[in-house]
Motif scaffolding. Structure first.
Motif, PDB file in Angstrom:
ATOM      1  N   ALA A   7       0.848  -1.206   0.000  1.00  0.00           N
ATOM      2  CA  ALA A   7       0.000   0.000   0.000  1.00  0.00           C
ATOM      3  C   ALA A   7       0.884   1.257   0.000  1.00  0.00           C
ATOM      4  N   GLU A   8       2.139   1.119   0.466  1.00  0.00           N
ATOM      5  CA  GLU A   8       3.045   2.280   0.525  1.00  0.00           C
ATOM      6  C   GLU A   8       3.849   2.467  -0.756  1.00  0.00           C
ATOM      7  N   PHE A   9       3.676   1.546  -1.689  1.00  0.00           N
ATOM      8  CA  PHE A   9       4.503   1.582  -2.904  1.00  0.00           C
ATOM      9  C   PHE A   9       4.284   2.863  -3.708  1.00  0.00           C
ATOM     10  N   GLN A  10       3.052   3.347  -3.693  1.00  0.00           N
ATOM     11  CA  GLN A  10       2.785   4.547  -4.515  1.00  0.00           C
ATOM     12  C   GLN A  10       3.564   5.765  -4.017  1.00  0.00           C
ATOM     13  N   ASN A  11       4.012   5.760  -2.756  1.00  0.00           N
ATOM     14  CA  ASN A  11       4.795   6.888  -2.237  1.00  0.00           C
ATOM     15  C   ASN A  11       6.289   6.714  -2.494  1.00  0.00           C
ATOM     16  N   ASP A  12       6.670   5.558  -3.027  1.00  0.00           N
ATOM     17  CA  ASP A  12       8.094   5.298  -3.267  1.00  0.00           C
ATOM     18  C   ASP A  12       8.491   5.924  -4.597  1.00  0.00           C
ATOM     19  N   SER A  13       9.548   6.723  -4.590  1.00  0.00           N
ATOM     20  CA  SER A  13       9.911   7.439  -5.817  1.00  0.00           C
ATOM     21  C   SER A  13      10.923   6.677  -6.668  1.00  0.00           C
ATOM     22  N   SER A  14      11.270   5.445  -6.303  1.00  0.00           N
ATOM     23  CA  SER A  14      12.278   4.701  -7.082  1.00  0.00           C
ATOM     24  C   SER A  14      11.839   4.573  -8.529  1.00  0.00           C
ATOM     25  N   ARG A  15      12.789   4.836  -9.402  1.00  0.00           N
ATOM     26  CA  ARG A  15      12.490   4.755 -10.841  1.00  0.00           C
ATOM     27  C   ARG A  15      12.524   3.281 -11.277  1.00  0.00           C
ATOM     28  N   THR A  16      13.524   2.545 -10.783  1.00  0.00           N
ATOM     29  CA  THR A  16      13.673   1.143 -11.195  1.00  0.00           C
ATOM     30  C   THR A  16      13.172   0.216 -10.087  1.00  0.00           C
ATOM     31  N   VAL A  17      12.380  -0.763 -10.480  1.00  0.00           N
ATOM     32  CA  VAL A  17      11.808  -1.703  -9.512  1.00  0.00           C
ATOM     33  C   VAL A  17      12.022  -3.126 -10.040  1.00  0.00           C
ATOM     34  N   VAL A  18      12.536  -3.990  -9.176  1.00  0.00           N
ATOM     35  CA  VAL A  18      12.684  -5.403  -9.572  1.00  0.00           C
ATOM     36  C   VAL A  18      11.332  -6.083  -9.379  1.00  0.00           C
ATOM     37  N   LEU A  19      10.845  -6.736 -10.425  1.00  0.00           N
ATOM     38  CA  LEU A  19       9.574  -7.456 -10.298  1.00  0.00           C
ATOM     39  C   LEU A  19       9.886  -8.939 -10.080  1.00  0.00           C
ATOM     40  N   PHE A  20       9.784  -9.370  -8.828  1.00  0.00           N
ATOM     41  CA  PHE A  20      10.089 -10.775  -8.537  1.00  0.00           C
ATOM     42  C   PHE A  20       9.016 -11.737  -9.053  1.00  0.00           C
ATOM     43  N   PRO A  21       7.699 -11.420  -8.899  1.00  0.00           N
ATOM     44  CA  PRO A  21       6.714 -12.335  -9.520  1.00  0.00           C
ATOM     45  C   PRO A  21       6.564 -12.007 -11.014  1.00  0.00           C
ATOM     46  N   TYR A  22       7.621 -12.232 -11.770  1.00  0.00           N
ATOM     47  CA  TYR A  22       7.607 -11.885 -13.205  1.00  0.00           C
ATOM     48  C   TYR A  22       6.489 -12.625 -13.937  1.00  0.00           C
ATOM     49  N   ASN A  23       6.059 -13.758 -13.351  1.00  0.00           N
ATOM     50  CA  ASN A  23       4.951 -14.520 -13.947  1.00  0.00           C
ATOM     51  C   ASN A  23       3.620 -13.772 -13.833  1.00  0.00           C
ATOM     52  N   LEU A  24       3.544 -12.766 -12.933  1.00  0.00           N
ATOM     53  CA  LEU A  24       2.294 -12.014 -12.758  1.00  0.00           C
ATOM     54  C   LEU A  24       2.422 -10.604 -13.327  1.00  0.00           C
ATOM     55  N   LYS A  25       3.346 -10.428 -14.288  1.00  0.00           N
ATOM     56  CA  LYS A  25       3.608  -9.055 -14.746  1.00  0.00           C
ATOM     57  C   LYS A  25       2.397  -8.413 -15.425  1.00  0.00           C
ATOM     58  N   GLN A  26       1.581  -9.216 -16.112  1.00  0.00           N
ATOM     59  CA  GLN A  26       0.386  -8.642 -16.771  1.00  0.00           C
ATOM     60  C   GLN A  26      -0.569  -8.062 -15.732  1.00  0.00           C
ATOM     61  N   GLU A  27      -0.587  -8.661 -14.556  1.00  0.00           N
ATOM     62  CA  GLU A  27      -1.488  -8.197 -13.501  1.00  0.00           C
ATOM     63  C   GLU A  27      -0.902  -6.969 -12.781  1.00  0.00           C
ATOM     64  N   ILE A  28       0.410  -6.984 -12.532  1.00  0.00           N
ATOM     65  CA  ILE A  28       1.000  -5.973 -11.642  1.00  0.00           C
ATOM     66  C   ILE A  28       1.447  -4.703 -12.384  1.00  0.00           C
ATOM     67  N   ILE A  29       2.156  -4.867 -13.504  1.00  0.00           N
ATOM     68  CA  ILE A  29       2.784  -3.683 -14.134  1.00  0.00           C
ATOM     69  C   ILE A  29       1.747  -2.648 -14.593  1.00  0.00           C
ATOM     70  N   PRO A  30       0.724  -3.010 -15.381  1.00  0.00           N
ATOM     71  CA  PRO A  30      -0.228  -1.969 -15.815  1.00  0.00           C
ATOM     72  C   PRO A  30      -0.896  -1.281 -14.635  1.00  0.00           C
ATOM     73  N   ARG A  31      -1.246  -2.069 -13.623  1.00  0.00           N
ATOM     74  CA  ARG A  31      -1.930  -1.492 -12.457  1.00  0.00           C
ATOM     75  C   ARG A  31      -1.028  -0.474 -11.753  1.00  0.00           C
ATOM     76  N   GLU A  32       0.237  -0.825 -11.532  1.00  0.00           N
ATOM     77  CA  GLU A  32       1.144   0.075 -10.803  1.00  0.00           C
ATOM     78  C   GLU A  32       1.606   1.240 -11.675  1.00  0.00           C
ATOM     79  N   ASN A  33       1.798   0.984 -12.972  1.00  0.00           N
ATOM     80  CA  ASN A  33       2.232   2.075 -13.869  1.00  0.00           C
ATOM     81  C   ASN A  33       1.153   3.139 -14.023  1.00  0.00           C
ATOM     82  N   ALA A  34      -0.117   2.725 -13.832  1.00  0.00           N
ATOM     83  CA  ALA A  34      -1.203   3.708 -13.929  1.00  0.00           C
ATOM     84  C   ALA A  34      -1.092   4.713 -12.778  1.00  0.00           C
TER      85      ALA A  34
END
Ligand code: TMP
Length: 391
Positions: free
Chosen positions: A348-375
């Protein structure tokens, strides 16, 4: 020299990820890692199976504190709902009895509404969810002995189901005997497991961690089935599950005297592919480290997956390179990753994190996570399978 857990034949080491802690043993700050094992997998030619040679005691791996909850992923929840629909349609389960072993939060059986369902599940976090869903459960690991008790209390089941459970249990013979103990004569044993040739093809070397004792081929499952007087009657491909899985349907052989054995000639290459994947994994380990070092502004991670333990510990990557990992699982938040001690922070605190680069460990769930977080905030996502790349 190692010998096969099933047939006793010599096993040839093919993957070695060094000393590793238990992948799901997240630590409280100040707590020390207690259990370590040699992360070496060997190949048994007779069983056509890959296997962890130094297996940590199953009761240390799957205990009351086991933190993984399938409900954290919409993808997995959808998958289990669809599984229930597909099994209901295929087997007409109305009024029947289904036992799910290692049910986690009951994501599949909760959808079998006209069926009597019972779970077997030792983890407290999962049991709380099962209770909320009114699913009765046995608070235990499943063994042949427990199966006898279940049979006495609950009788026989028309279906025994499990997902991602078999690969974790070193004593598969005991498990199969237990399944036969509770399975109705005409019943079906359905289970899904990651498919080794797919994992190898996608370089998902980090699928090998303490809980994944075995890497299965269809040939291996066919042989195991025959050994226990069963036959595979159907296989379903699940290309998006845990790097590519297969759902197997087995029944007692006497029910199907004419069923053909499934065999695939390309599986003859699996031993060789293990060696090839290991070569790729060595390169990924180096490339990943280099990519992190190049992130001068520092990096954070997203999704404290169990499988991330393999790479982080093997490559010796701790909080100096990845300062924290965001995750939504209540049982992981506030803890540290095993071995590498990276803090896990509420996503829930991720949106306040200003890091430009993020390692996505559940790469198998990238379709679910990346669009949602990039929005919410545009990021550069660093993934490491099938090779190190940005998304
Ligand atoms: P898995 O790949 O073993 O299923 O683990 C996925 C991890 O990622 C698990 O700890 C839950 C976490 N996760 C989040 O924190 N947010 C999400 O949106 C999703 C899908 C997973």
């Amino acid at each position: 020299m190692y010998s096969c857990h099933l047939c006793g034949d010599p096993v040839e080491p093919v993957l070695d990820f060094g000393r590793q802690p238990l992948a799901n043993s997240y630590l409280l700050p100040g707590e020390a890692d207690k259990v370590w094992y040699n992360a070496v997998w060997g190949w048994c030619d007779a069983c056509q199976m890959l296997q962890l040679v130094d297996v940590p005691d199953v009761s240390l791996v799957f205990n009351a504190d086991y933190p993984y909850i399938t409900d954290q992923s919409k993808f997995m929840m959808n998958h289990f709902r669809k599984t229930a629909e597909c099994l209901e349609e295929r087997y007409n389960l109305e009024g029947q009895k289904v036992l799910e072993i290692g049910a986690n939060s009951g994501g599949m059986i909760e959808h079998l509404r006209r069926t009597k369902v019972i779970a077997v599940e030792p983890a407290k976090a999962s049991q709380e969810i099962l209770s909320r869903k009114n699913i009765p459960f046995w608070d235990t690991l499943f063994t042949e002995g427990i199966a006898r008790t279940i049979r006495k209390e609950d009788g026989l089941f028309q279906m025994v189901y499990c997902a991602n459970t078999l690969r974790s249990l070193v004593n598969l013979d005991n498990f199969f005997r237990g399944v036969l103990e509770v399975l109705d004569d005409k019943g079906v044993f359905v289970f899904e497991e990651p498919y080794l040739p797919e994992i190898l093809r996608k370089n998902e070397f980090d699928q090998f961690y303490s809980e994944n004792v075995y890497g299965f081929t269809i040939t291996a499952i066919g042989r195991l089935a025959i050994h226990h007087g069963m036959k595979i009657i159907q296989i379903d491909e699940l290309p998006d599950n845990h790097g590519g899985s297969i759902r197997y349907h087995l029944t007692r052989a006497e029910n199907l005297p004419d069923a053909r054995q499934f065999s695939f000639s390309y599986e003859n290459r699996v031993r060789q592919q293990c060696g090839e994947m290991y070569e790729h994994a060595l390169k990924i380990k180096d490339d990943f480290r280099q990519a992190l070092i190049k992130c001068l502004m520092g990096t954070v991670g997203y999704g404290a997956t169990a499988k991330s333990a393999t790479l982080l510990n093997w490559a010796g990557i701790g909080s100096s390179l990845i300062s924290r990992i965001y995750d939504s699982t209540p049982t992981k938040i506030g803890k540290l990753t095993p071995g590498t001690h990276i803090p896990i922070v509420d996503s829930a605190e991720f949106q306040n994190d200003s890091s430009r680069t993020v390692v996505l460990f559940p790469y198998n769930l990238k379709q679910e996570i990346i669009p949602r977080e990039n929005a919410i905030r545009e990021r550069k996502w660093l993934l490491y399978a099938p090779e190190v790349h940005y998304d």
